[in-house]
Design a protein around this motif. Structure first.
Motif, PDB file in Angstrom:
ATOM      1  N   THR A 149       0.813  -1.216   0.000  1.00 21.77           N
ATOM      2  CA  THR A 149       0.000   0.000   0.000  1.00 21.77           C
ATOM      3  C   THR A 149       0.845   1.264   0.000  1.00 21.77           C
ATOM      4  OG1 THR A 149      -1.661  -1.234   1.276  1.00 21.77           O
ATOM      5  CG2 THR A 149      -1.939   1.154   1.118  1.00 21.77           C
ATOM      6  N   VAL A 150       1.944   1.262   0.725  1.00 19.17           N
ATOM      7  CA  VAL A 150       2.791   2.467   0.809  1.00 19.17           C
ATOM      8  C   VAL A 150       4.048   2.328  -0.037  1.00 19.17           C
ATOM      9  CG1 VAL A 150       1.905   3.026   3.105  1.00 19.17           C
ATOM     10  CG2 VAL A 150       3.976   1.639   2.890  1.00 19.17           C
ATOM     11  N   ALA A 151       4.177   1.235  -0.790  1.00 21.81           N
ATOM     12  CA  ALA A 151       5.381   1.009  -1.593  1.00 21.81           C
ATOM     13  C   ALA A 151       5.382   1.905  -2.832  1.00 21.81           C
ATOM     14  CB  ALA A 151       5.465  -0.458  -2.006  1.00 21.81           C
ATOM     15  N   THR A 152       6.574   2.261  -3.300  1.00 24.95           N
ATOM     16  CA  THR A 152       6.729   3.085  -4.500  1.00 24.95           C
ATOM     17  C   THR A 152       6.472   2.237  -5.744  1.00 24.95           C
ATOM     18  OG1 THR A 152       9.073   2.548  -4.729  1.00 24.95           O
ATOM     19  CG2 THR A 152       8.499   4.437  -3.325  1.00 24.95           C
ATOM     20  N   PRO A 153       6.231   2.883  -6.896  1.00 24.91           N
ATOM     21  CA  PRO A 153       6.095   2.121  -8.147  1.00 24.91           C
ATOM     22  C   PRO A 153       7.313   1.240  -8.421  1.00 24.91           C
ATOM     23  CG  PRO A 153       5.337   4.372  -8.471  1.00 24.91           C
ATOM     24  CD  PRO A 153       5.953   4.324  -7.108  1.00 24.91           C
ATOM     25  N   GLN A 154       8.499   1.754  -8.128  1.00 23.82           N
ATOM     26  CA  GLN A 154       9.710   0.965  -8.357  1.00 23.82           C
ATOM     27  C   GLN A 154       9.720  -0.283  -7.486  1.00 23.82           C
ATOM     28  OE1 GLN A 154      13.348   3.080  -7.651  1.00 23.82           O
ATOM     29  NE2 GLN A 154      14.638   1.474  -8.531  1.00 23.82           N
ATOM     30  N   ALA A 155       9.311  -0.136  -6.216  1.00 26.42           N
ATOM     31  CA  ALA A 155       9.291  -1.283  -5.314  1.00 26.42           C
ATOM     32  C   ALA A 155       8.227  -2.295  -5.718  1.00 26.42           C
ATOM     33  CB  ALA A 155       9.049  -0.807  -3.879  1.00 26.42           C
ATOM     34  N   ARG A 156       7.177  -1.845  -6.384  1.00 27.50           N
ATOM     35  CA  ARG A 156       6.119  -2.752  -6.829  1.00 27.50           C
ATOM     36  C   ARG A 156       6.484  -3.462  -8.135  1.00 27.50           C
ATOM     37  NH1 ARG A 156       0.402   0.327  -5.335  1.00 27.50           N
ATOM     38  NH2 ARG A 156       1.215   1.423  -3.518  1.00 27.50           N
ATOM     39  N   ASN A 157       7.528  -2.963  -8.800  1.00 27.82           N
ATOM     40  CA  ASN A 157       8.010  -3.579 -10.041  1.00 27.82           C
ATOM     41  C   ASN A 157       6.916  -3.579 -11.116  1.00 27.82           C
ATOM     42  OD1 ASN A 157      10.006  -4.681 -11.618  1.00 27.82           O
ATOM     43  ND2 ASN A 157       9.562  -6.785 -11.016  1.00 27.82           N
ATOM     44  N   ILE A 158       6.379  -2.365 -11.367  1.00 23.97           N
ATOM     45  CA  ILE A 158       5.277  -2.169 -12.300  1.00 23.97           C
ATOM     46  C   ILE A 158       5.798  -1.520 -13.585  1.00 23.97           C
ATOM     47  CG2 ILE A 158       3.251  -0.708 -12.707  1.00 23.97           C
ATOM     48  CD1 ILE A 158       2.483  -3.049 -11.129  1.00 23.97           C
ATOM     49  N   ALA A 159       5.265  -1.929 -14.712  1.00 24.16           N
ATOM     50  CA  ALA A 159       5.481  -1.215 -15.971  1.00 24.16           C
ATOM     51  C   ALA A 159       4.171  -0.532 -16.339  1.00 24.16           C
ATOM     52  CB  ALA A 159       5.909  -2.169 -17.076  1.00 24.16           C
ATOM     53  N   GLN A 160       4.240   0.746 -16.729  1.00 24.84           N
ATOM     54  CA  GLN A 160       3.021   1.482 -17.047  1.00 24.84           C
ATOM     55  C   GLN A 160       3.177   2.205 -18.371  1.00 24.84           C
ATOM     56  OE1 GLN A 160       1.393   3.618 -13.765  1.00 24.84           O
ATOM     57  NE2 GLN A 160      -0.419   4.321 -14.877  1.00 24.84           N
ATOM     58  N   VAL A 161       2.159   2.083 -19.219  1.00 24.69           N
ATOM     59  CA  VAL A 161       2.114   2.760 -20.514  1.00 24.69           C
ATOM     60  C   VAL A 161       1.013   3.806 -20.436  1.00 24.69           C
ATOM     61  CG1 VAL A 161       1.798   2.506 -23.000  1.00 24.69           C
ATOM     62  CG2 VAL A 161       2.875   0.663 -21.689  1.00 24.69           C
ATOM     63  N   PHE A 162       1.374   5.057 -20.735  1.00 23.90           N
ATOM     64  CA  PHE A 162       0.441   6.161 -20.550  1.00 23.90           C
ATOM     65  C   PHE A 162      -0.292   6.505 -21.845  1.00 23.90           C
ATOM     66  CE2 PHE A 162       3.619   6.468 -17.229  1.00 23.90           C
ATOM     67  CZ  PHE A 162       2.846   6.676 -16.099  1.00 23.90           C
ATOM     68  N   GLN A 163      -1.186   7.489 -21.729  1.00 17.22           N
ATOM     69  CA  GLN A 163      -2.044   7.862 -22.853  1.00 17.22           C
ATOM     70  C   GLN A 163      -1.239   8.433 -24.019  1.00 17.22           C
ATOM     71  OE1 GLN A 163      -5.147  10.532 -21.650  1.00 17.22           O
ATOM     72  NE2 GLN A 163      -6.249  10.404 -23.577  1.00 17.22           N
ATOM     73  N   PHE A 164      -0.161   9.129 -23.690  1.00 18.30           N
ATOM     74  CA  PHE A 164       0.682   9.737 -24.720  1.00 18.30           C
ATOM     75  C   PHE A 164       2.096   9.167 -24.625  1.00 18.30           C
ATOM     76  CE2 PHE A 164      -2.680  12.818 -23.777  1.00 18.30           C
ATOM     77  CZ  PHE A 164      -3.230  12.954 -25.051  1.00 18.30           C
ATOM     78  N   PRO A 165       2.858   9.173 -25.723  1.00 15.29           N
ATOM     79  CA  PRO A 165       4.165   8.511 -25.754  1.00 15.29           C
ATOM     80  C   PRO A 165       5.130   9.052 -24.697  1.00 15.29           C
ATOM     81  CG  PRO A 165       3.465   9.136 -27.981  1.00 15.29           C
ATOM     82  CD  PRO A 165       2.503   9.775 -27.032  1.00 15.29           C
ATOM     83  N   VAL A 166       5.805   8.128 -24.017  1.00 14.35           N
ATOM     84  CA  VAL A 166       6.867   8.480 -23.071  1.00 14.35           C
ATOM     85  C   VAL A 166       8.118   7.741 -23.525  1.00 14.35           C
ATOM     86  CG1 VAL A 166       7.627   8.451 -20.670  1.00 14.35           C
ATOM     87  CG2 VAL A 166       5.199   8.763 -21.192  1.00 14.35           C
ATOM     88  N   ILE A 167       8.946   8.442 -24.320  1.00 16.25           N
ATOM     89  CA  ILE A 167      10.152   7.834 -24.880  1.00 16.25           C
ATOM     90  C   ILE A 167      11.276   8.863 -24.879  1.00 16.25           C
ATOM     91  CG2 ILE A 167       8.838   6.265 -26.369  1.00 16.25           C
ATOM     92  CD1 ILE A 167       9.490   8.105 -28.715  1.00 16.25           C
ATOM     93  N   TYR A 168      12.478   8.406 -25.225  1.00 15.27           N
ATOM     94  CA  TYR A 168      13.643   9.286 -25.347  1.00 15.27           C
ATOM     95  C   TYR A 168      13.852   9.594 -26.826  1.00 15.27           C
ATOM     96  CZ  TYR A 168      14.524   7.865 -20.539  1.00 15.27           C
ATOM     97  OH  TYR A 168      14.416   7.620 -19.194  1.00 15.27           O
ATOM     98  N   ASP A 169      13.577  10.848 -27.217  1.00  9.21           N
ATOM     99  CA  ASP A 169      13.692  11.233 -28.619  1.00  9.21           C
ATOM    100  C   ASP A 169      15.124  11.145 -29.142  1.00  9.21           C
ATOM    101  OD1 ASP A 169      11.045  11.663 -29.235  1.00  9.21           O
ATOM    102  OD2 ASP A 169      11.072  13.801 -28.746  1.00  9.21           O
ATOM    103  N   THR A 170      16.103  11.304 -28.253  1.00 11.26           N
ATOM    104  CA  THR A 170      17.500  11.292 -28.696  1.00 11.26           C
ATOM    105  C   THR A 170      18.020   9.876 -28.943  1.00 11.26           C
ATOM    106  OG1 THR A 170      18.219  11.315 -26.385  1.00 11.26           O
ATOM    107  CG2 THR A 170      18.006  13.450 -27.508  1.00 11.26           C
TER     108      THR A 170
END
Length: 368
Positions: free
Chosen positions: A73-94
């Motif tokens: 319940t109080v764990a961070t996303p990193q501690a939960r080991n979650i992958a999340q894809v959002f509504q708009f692209p989240v990538i590295y353009d370079t």
């Protein structure tokens, strides 16, 4: 992958007092390990709030979240080991397409041989193989979103992959292909996938189990056929289907259903009959697909005044008004065959409302 157990509620208002103060009403639910789920509902119904609680981006104001029995319940996303894809692209353009896909693996120290194998496999599934060496900055929005999908799918060690309306920026034709691809990927890798959408087609074609939400509440959970055939709530009947389920108000009087001033005696199970008798007033639900033109002599048919008959190509959509004492008592829409072509505005058509697909609702909930 992980089994995710929810027992929570959430309010953005301190000290909530009424249901209207909650973005998520109390919910107990389990996402089974390896399942494909969709959270379906209109904007503002709590879908993204629930997804963010699962991912750890938002801590629920009440209750707990557990992954494989471990309280997170109080764990961070990193501690939960979650992958999340959002509504708009989240990538590295370079970076190149390949470098973007490889980044989550390299960031975790995965051996390079495994990185190349996994990136190649995911790229092939998403039709990105030909662009692996291209810089991401020059790609169109839908191509960038495919990279975001790939970044979410490339890791094999995640507890779950969460999708927050990921196909919003995708071309309609490509949406169909990507939904099919995601389904194939799920069947092959048995990932735990949770997919948020307001599009019923996306939800019903992608997920094994759909959670239909309305005003912060999960009103029904089930496979596509259950949501269509036996909506547990009038909201589900209205929201699922195109057009949605027809609803008419009926009363139980003297051992029969009274509808728009006429009496009907359809075959009912003893439990349904008892529930309708006790309620007195209720709603009758029937899908447009299950209405048929009938002769006036049919004891289960309801007369409607034809308001419109549209040729949709593969079927005719009839819209008719149910009259009672000269006033409109309800509207029925029916998906019919070529026999509807002869109907004209103002004609009286008889529709077989009462059949084995007809549902009955008391206080908006299905009578089982």
């Amino acid at each position: 992958m992980a089994r995710i157990d929810l027992d929570l509620a959430h309010s953005y208002v301190p000290n909530p007092r009424t249901d209207e103060d909650y973005a998520l009403l109390p919910l107990q639910f389990t996402f089974e390990d390896g399942g494909a789920y969709a959270l379906l509902g209109p904007s503002g119904c709590g879908k993204t709030t629930l997804l963010n609680c699962i991912s750890g981006l938002l801590r629920p104001s009440h209750g707990t979240i557990a992954f494989d029995g471990r309280d997170v319940t109080v764990a961070t996303p990193q501690a939960r080991n979650i992958a999340q894809v959002f509504q708009f692209p989240v990538i590295y353009d370079t970076m190149t397409v390949g470098e973007n896909l490889a980044f989550p693996l390299r960031n975790r120290g995965v051996p390079e041989a495994q990185v190349r194998e996994r990136v190649g496999r995911v790229a092939e599934m998403l039709d990105l193989s030909a662009t692996l060496d291209r810089r991401a900055s020059g790609l169109a929005a839908d191509a960038k979103q495919k990279i975001s999908l790939g970044r979410g799918l490339v890791r094999q060690d995640v507890s779950a992959i969460l999708f927050d309306e990921p196909l919003t920026v995708i071309d309609p034709q490509l949406k169909w292909q990507l939904r099919r691809k995601l389904k194939e990927i799920h069947h092959e890798f048995r990932l735990t996938l949770i997919y948020v959408t307001h599009d019923q087609t996306e939800a019903l074609t992608f997920a094994d189990q759909v959670v239909v939400m309305s005003r912060g509440k999960a009103v029904q959970v089930g496979p596509a056929d259950a949501l269509f055939e036996r909506p547990a709530h009038t909201f589900v009947g209205h929201f699922i289907g195109s057009p949605g389920m027809n609803f008419l108000t009926g009363q139980w009087r003297d051992g029969a259903i009274e509808l728009a001033g006429r009496r009907y005696m359809p075959e009912l199970s003893p439990s349904v009959e008892a529930a309708l008798r006790e309620a007195g007033s209720f709603r009758i639900g029937v899908r447009p697909e299950y209405l048929r033109l009938a002769p006036e002599s049919d004891a289960q048919a309801v007369p409607v005044r034809v308001e419109r008959a549209q040729d949709i190509g593969t079927y005719w959509l009839l819209t008719g008004g149910v009259q009672e004492a000269g006033a409109l008592a309800g509207t029925l829409r029916a998906r019919l065959g070529i026999e509807a072509a002869d109907l004209r505005l103002g004609d009286t058509a008889w529709l077989s409302v009462f059949n084995r697909h007809t549902c009955y609702y008391v206080n908006e909930e299905l009578v089982p």
